[in-house]
Design an enzyme around this catalytic site. Structure first.
Site, PDB file in Angstrom:
ATOM      1  N   GLY A  87      41.572  -8.466 -43.718  1.00 32.19           N
ATOM      2  CA  GLY A  87      41.225  -9.841 -44.059  1.00 32.19           C
ATOM      3  C   GLY A  87      40.662  -9.900 -45.463  1.00 32.19           C
ATOM      4  NE  ARG A  88      39.682 -15.565 -47.353  1.00 36.91           N
ATOM      5  CZ  ARG A  88      38.633 -16.340 -47.614  1.00 36.91           C
ATOM      6  NH1 ARG A  88      38.043 -16.307 -48.778  1.00 36.91           N
ATOM      7  NH2 ARG A  88      38.175 -17.164 -46.696  1.00 36.91           N
ATOM      8  CD  GLU A  91      38.624 -11.267 -51.708  1.00 35.99           C
ATOM      9  OE1 GLU A  91      38.062 -12.342 -51.969  1.00 35.99           O
ATOM     10  OE2 GLU A  91      39.865 -11.140 -51.661  1.00 35.99           O
ATOM     11  CB  CYS A 117      45.290  -5.886 -43.013  1.00 35.83           C
ATOM     12  SG  CYS A 117      45.914  -7.408 -43.712  1.00 35.83           S
ATOM     13  CG  HIS A 118      43.946  -7.593 -47.578  1.00 33.91           C
ATOM     14  ND1 HIS A 118      44.874  -8.151 -46.721  1.00 33.91           N
ATOM     15  CD2 HIS A 118      44.272  -8.025 -48.823  1.00 33.91           C
ATOM     16  CE1 HIS A 118      45.715  -8.892 -47.416  1.00 33.91           C
ATOM     17  NE2 HIS A 118      45.374  -8.840 -48.691  1.00 33.91           N
ATOM     18  CE1 TYR A 137      50.460  -9.336 -45.103  1.00 29.74           C
ATOM     19  CE2 TYR A 137      49.893  -9.658 -47.414  1.00 29.74           C
ATOM     20  CZ  TYR A 137      50.524 -10.092 -46.260  1.00 29.74           C
ATOM     21  OH  TYR A 137      51.232 -11.275 -46.259  1.00 29.74           O
TER      22      TYR A 137
END
Length: 191
Positions: A87-88, A91, A117-118, A137
């Site tokens: 997800g975010r 980051e 994923c992320h 991802y």
């Protein structure tokens, strides 16, 4: 009982937090879900990422997920493995010095690590993918390459294993992602 450390945070992908956390507890692991600057009982907001035919995933509000352990209480020596949600959240989580130290510790000790994923962004920021084969991802693929890893383009339902590292592109891969992580952990599930 083996303990696992589970890194997550605000606007993590909903399924990539909820499902692995529940699956790993279901098979008997004690899973400590943590987020920097949050304590046991605090919640994080999740986001639902879906694949609806657009050029990238769509994002919708998810659930509130209650953390069951305080980040400041983490002692990495107490854990048998590390799981990183996507997800975010990754980051900004990768900007936290302790998060980077945690990732480096598990690789230095060659302990099992699962990232989806992320979540791989934490691994690239920790400089632990150099010379490794892994997936993520697809939008994170260039980061993997720049960090010295060898990006593997696989089906969204697949998982890639390189030694102690299990990676997957996104939540549709949960069955293979968790199965491969359990193998790396040495778990045996009899049916």
């Amino acid at each position: 009982m083996k303990k696992l450390l589970f890194l997550t945070g605000d606007f993590t992908e909903d399924y990539e937090t909820m499902v692995p956390f529940q699956m790993l507890e279901m098979v008997g692991y004690e899973v400590h879900a943590v987020c920097p600057d949050k304590k046991k009982g605090d919640t994080i907001k999740t986001a639902i990422h879906d694949f609806e035919g657009d050029q990238t995933y769509s994002e919708k509000p998810g659930h509130n997920f209650a953390l069951n352990y305080s980040f400041d209480d983490v002692d990495v020596t107490q854990y048998s493995g590390l799981v990183i949600a996507g997800g975010r959240a990754p980051e900004y989580l990768r900007l936290n010095k302790k998060v980077i130290e945690i990732a480096k510790y598990f690789f230095a000790k060659n302990l099992p690590v699962a990232a989806i994923c992320h979540g791989i962004q934490i691994l690239t920021a920790a400089d632990v993918v150099r010379g490794r084969k892994l997936t993520a991802y697809p939008a994170v693929g260039p980061e993997v390459t720049l960090a010295g890893g060898e990006f593997q383009s696989i089906a969204v339902t697949g998982a890639y294993v390189d030694g102690n590292l299990v990676t997957s592109p996104a939540w549709p891969a949960h069955p293979s992602f968790i199965r491969e992580f359990l193998k790396v952990m040495g778990a045996k599930i009899e049916i």
